[in-house]
Design an enzyme around this catalytic site. Structure first.
Site, PDB file in Angstrom:
ATOM      1  N   ASP A  88       0.878  -1.162   0.000  1.00 45.23           N
ATOM      2  CA  ASP A  88       0.000   0.000   0.000  1.00 45.23           C
ATOM      3  C   ASP A  88       0.924   1.223   0.000  1.00 45.23           C
ATOM      4  OD1 ASP A  88      -2.101   1.753   0.007  1.00 45.23           O
ATOM      5  OD2 ASP A  88      -3.195   0.753   1.611  1.00 45.23           O
TER       6      ASP A  88
HETATM    7  C1  BGC Z   1      -4.981   3.265  -0.168  1.00 47.79           C
HETATM    8  C2  BGC Z   1      -5.033   2.259  -1.297  1.00 47.79           C
HETATM    9  C3  BGC Z   1      -4.855   2.968  -2.624  1.00 47.79           C
HETATM   10  C4  BGC Z   1      -3.539   3.738  -2.598  1.00 47.79           C
HETATM   11  C5  BGC Z   1      -3.267   4.498  -3.876  1.00 47.79           C
HETATM   12  C6  BGC Z   1      -3.726   4.128  -0.251  1.00 47.79           C
HETATM   13  O1  BGC Z   1      -3.779   5.149   0.684  1.00 47.79           O
HETATM   14  O2  BGC Z   1      -5.030   2.598   1.077  1.00 47.79           O
HETATM   15  O3  BGC Z   1      -6.251   1.558  -1.277  1.00 47.79           O
HETATM   16  O4  BGC Z   1      -4.900   2.048  -3.674  1.00 47.79           O
HETATM   17  O5  BGC Z   1      -3.568   4.669  -1.534  1.00 47.79           O
HETATM   18  O6  BGC Z   1      -4.163   5.524  -4.051  1.00 47.79           O
END
Ligand code: BGC
Length: 748
Positions: free
Chosen positions: A264
């Protein structure tokens, strides 16, 4: 649908149970490029390999330019292809060609209880991903909805693992059959947004496998998911991005996952541990898996074999997903009729009718308010800011820049504007967090001026439709709600409206449960229409006017109050942290702060496997509206249950009759209970379901298979799935709280 599965079940006798192993026999479609990958690896330099293991831009990681191997392009996901950002920031790239369809969010998709819908949804999203030049959709977001207040409950699917799993399987097949990889997220146990950047989830392995991991396992072993995103949090003491139990033992060895794991955003905390545990790509940036990784290899702390394996796993995906040429991406309009039609189809099946009671007087006539009777209704008062609020964007995180979002008021005007006089009054001020990253209590008092105006409109109408609920500022990534009380004084407003005019229909616009005690009492009819995508307002008008009978079912129990929710009742949520606790990890990332998370915080999942209805059943606790619940304009009658053993498990057959004059869809649900089990088990568990269309007065014989695999429990001592032989009660009906049919069978 392409069937990419080579799944066989191996049985071996273990004491009184049968062990079921799926680990070694699943063969991924990704494994067809191994020889080509051997030869690519043999020509690559170490620098080229390391370059693939971390972010290149905010949403891409590097390919091998010298060999013509394209970068991997990622897109949020999960409910529409997110707009383009500048390469190194979260600022919009301000393109005019990067719009997309806003699909109903996760809880709405789940309310359809339709794997077919999930398949079409993801396939349509994949077509848009291709137009936008993307290789991997960062979705489905499929963590179990553990708490109604979870900031991303609206993105997630269900409190039940079988429903979440079946939809994730279909979503995965839909996207990947069309040529775009999925990225199952967030692996694993990211069930809260508050403190997600450092919370350490402590959970028994049985609850972990049976409830929280099961949907991921299904999407990997049944649909061959090509990507997985490691969650921000820790599980049993280890960060998910370096958690060898999750990433190596379970994901790769037990389930046979052959694809790539990405972090993530900003969720990596180490170099050697992460790459060794199985993380393929650090996103975004290169803090741990760039120079630091190169140095670690040179110092002999990480072997080149490990690097080769991580690169191999990326190349499997890269060689399976056809890249979109850079000069083709983002050139043609996205959000076209075909994809909008899918969004409409999902939205109209997702709307849940919770209450529809007769109202009126002898003088004026007594009747149900829905579907709207156009013989008698001439003036409709539409009340509530949510009737005009667009939900495609807002709050933190995923959102869609869409060319079109039909609001509820627009939908009603399009459907009825020439027949009915529609007036609108806002009734309350839409909650606005002000600063995106600030917690502000959304529970404000009603605005007296707006209430007076709304009451006046209600008095002058034949029918009042009140749009209550949350918005995307209230339900947002990065923070949980502190309450499920309706924001902006909506309870007070609903009571005033009901006094002014009892012909009150309330529509809840929200992604997760809210406290409906007051509005439910005030309203003769009550519906949930979710954050329902580009076509949400049109779908709602179809349901309100009776063009379509409501057929959505709650994918999560709606509790009476937070104290009843298992995580709250056991005191394991909310956790207490000192006031100096760091803000959300994502906020730190946006502000270029370090993602050092020294704070210790344990979330002890004390309710264990008793999540959602499993808990309310066990405690005999009342809920506002139960899991699987939803009314229809039709009336369905269940009869003639038979259960027939099959090689795969058993078939549950019954007769379903539409005893009304209205064509309608129904969601038939199969639950099992095992009162004679030697194990602790929930009172009942969902084991099968099917959405069916029945014409007025039509009768169908329905067969729903229940798989042996879904009857297994996780045996902690043997560290594997086991099937306990014995008798099983099979119950069938239209909701977890209404199961008129019961039969007993025996599983060997
Ligand atoms: C989120 C993810 C997301 C990523 C990119 C993160 O903060 O938890 O679900 O895909 O950001 O935007």
């Amino acid at each position: 649908m392409k069937n990419l599965r080579f799944l066989t079940i191996v049985g071996a006798i273990f004491a009184s149970s049968v062990a079921v192993s799926v680990a070694q026999t699943y063969r991924s479609h990704l494994l067809q490029h191994e020889q080509q990958i051997d030869s690519i690896l043999s020509t690559m330099t170490l620098d080229e390999k390391i370059a693939m293991l971390h972010g290149k831009n905010m949403f891409s990681s590097a390919g091998i330019p010298r060999l013509g191997i394209a970068d991997v392009e990622y897109a949020d996901g999960p409910f529409g292809i997110r707009e383009e950002m500048e390469p190194d920031s979260w600022n919009s790239a301000h393109l005019t060609t990067d719009s997309a369809t806003f699909f109903p969010t996760g809880s709405a998709l789940a309310a359809t209880w339709s794997p077919d819908m999930a398949y079409s949804y993801a396939r349509a999203m994949s077509r848009e991903a291709r137009l936008r030049g993307k290789d991997m959709i960062l979705g489905p977001a499929m963590n179990i909805q553990r708490i109604p207040t979870g900031g991303r409950t609206y993105e997630y699917l269900s409190e039940d693992p079988l429903l979440s799993g079946a939809l994730s399987v279909a979503y995965t097949r839909g996207a990947q059959d069309d040529g775009t990889a999925v990225c199952l997220k967030h692996f694993a146990l990211n069930n809260q947004e508050d403190y997600r950047g450092f919370v350490d989830v402590r959970i028994s392995s049985r609850a972990m496998h049976e409830i929280y991991l099961r949907p991921f396992e299904m999407a990997v072993s049944e649909a061959d998911a090509w990507g997985v995103m490691a969650a921000y949090n820790k599980v049993n003491g280890r960060w998910c991005s370096e958690n060898a139990v999750l990433l190596d033992s379970i994901l790769r060895r037990q389930w046979g996952f052959a694809g790539m794991v990405i972090s993530d955003w900003g969720g990596v905390h180490s170099t050697v541990d992460a790459v060794t545990a199985g993380l393929n790509v650090e996103m975004p940036g290169s803090r741990f898996m760039g120079q630091a990784l190169l140095d670690s290899v040179k110092a002999g702390k990480v072997s080149e074999d490990v690097i080769n394996q991580r690169v191999r796993e990326i190349l499997r995906v890269r060689l399976t997903v056809t890249p979109v040429a850079k000069d083709v991406a983002n050139k043609r309009p996205v959000g076209n009729a075909e994809e909008m039609a899918v969004a409409l189809d999902v939205a109209r099946r997702s709307i849940v009718l919770l209450k529809n009671e007769a109202v009126g007087s002898k003088a004026k006539g007594v009747g149900r308010l829905l579907p709207v009777n156009l013989q008698t209704v001439r003036r409709i008062a539409v009340i509530g800011a949510n009737a005009v609020t667009r939900m495609a964007l807002g709050g933190v995180g995923a959102g869609v820049k869409t060319r079109c979002e039909i609001t509820p008021l627009e939908g009603l005007k399009q459907a009825l504007g020439d027949k009915v006089d529609i007036t609108y009054a806002p009734g309350y001020r839409a909650y606005d967090a002000g600063s995106r990253y600030k917690h502000v209590d959304p529970i404000q008092k009603a605005d007296p001026q707006l209430v007076v105006e709304a009451v006046k409109a209600a008095k002058n109408a034949d029918l009042v439709i009140f749009f209550a609920g949350d918005n995307r500022e209230v339900e947002t990534e990065g923070s949980d709600r502190t309450t499920i009380t309706l924001p902006s004084g909506q309870d007070e407003l609903a009571t005033a409206l009901a006094k002014a005019n009892p012909r009150l229909v309330t529509v809840i616009v929200a992604g997760g449960p809210v406290d409906v005690r007051t509005v439910s009492q005030a309203s003769a009819s009550l519906l949930v229409s979710w954050f329902n995508g580009s076509m949400g307002g049109k779908a709602l008008a179809e349901v309100l006017t009776g063009k379509v009978s409501p057929s959505g079912r709650l994918p999560m129990s709606w509790p009476l109050c937070l104290d009843d929710v298992p995580a709250y009742a056991t005191g394991s949520y909310p956790q207490k942290v000192d006031n100096n606790a760091q803000g959300d990890i994502f906020v730190g990332l946006v502000n270029n702060q370090s993602n050092d998370r020294r704070q210790q915080l344990i979330a002890n999942y004390a309710e264990d496997g008793l999540v959602g209805y499993r808990w309310y059943d066990a405690k005999g606790a009342a809920v506002a509206y139960p899991f699987g619940f939803g009314l229809s304009y039709a009336h369905f009658v269940y009869s003639n249950l038979t259960v027939t053993p099959t090689a795969a498990g058993f078939d549950v057959s019954f007769t379903l009759a539409n005893a009304s004059d209205t064509d309608a869809e129904e969601v038939a649900q199969v639950y099992v209970s095992r009162p004679q089990s030697r194990l602790n088990r929930p009172v009942k568990e969902l084991k099968g379901f099917q959405r069916l269309m029945l014409k007025a007065r039509e009768t169908k014989t329905v067969t729903i298979p229940v798989r042996r695999r879904d009857l297994c429990h996780w045996d902690e001592a043997a560290n594997t799935w086991m099937l306990e032989p014995g008798s099983i009660n099979v119950m069938v009906g239209g909701s977890s709280a209404s199961l008129p049919l019961m039969a007993t069978t025996v599983i060997q």
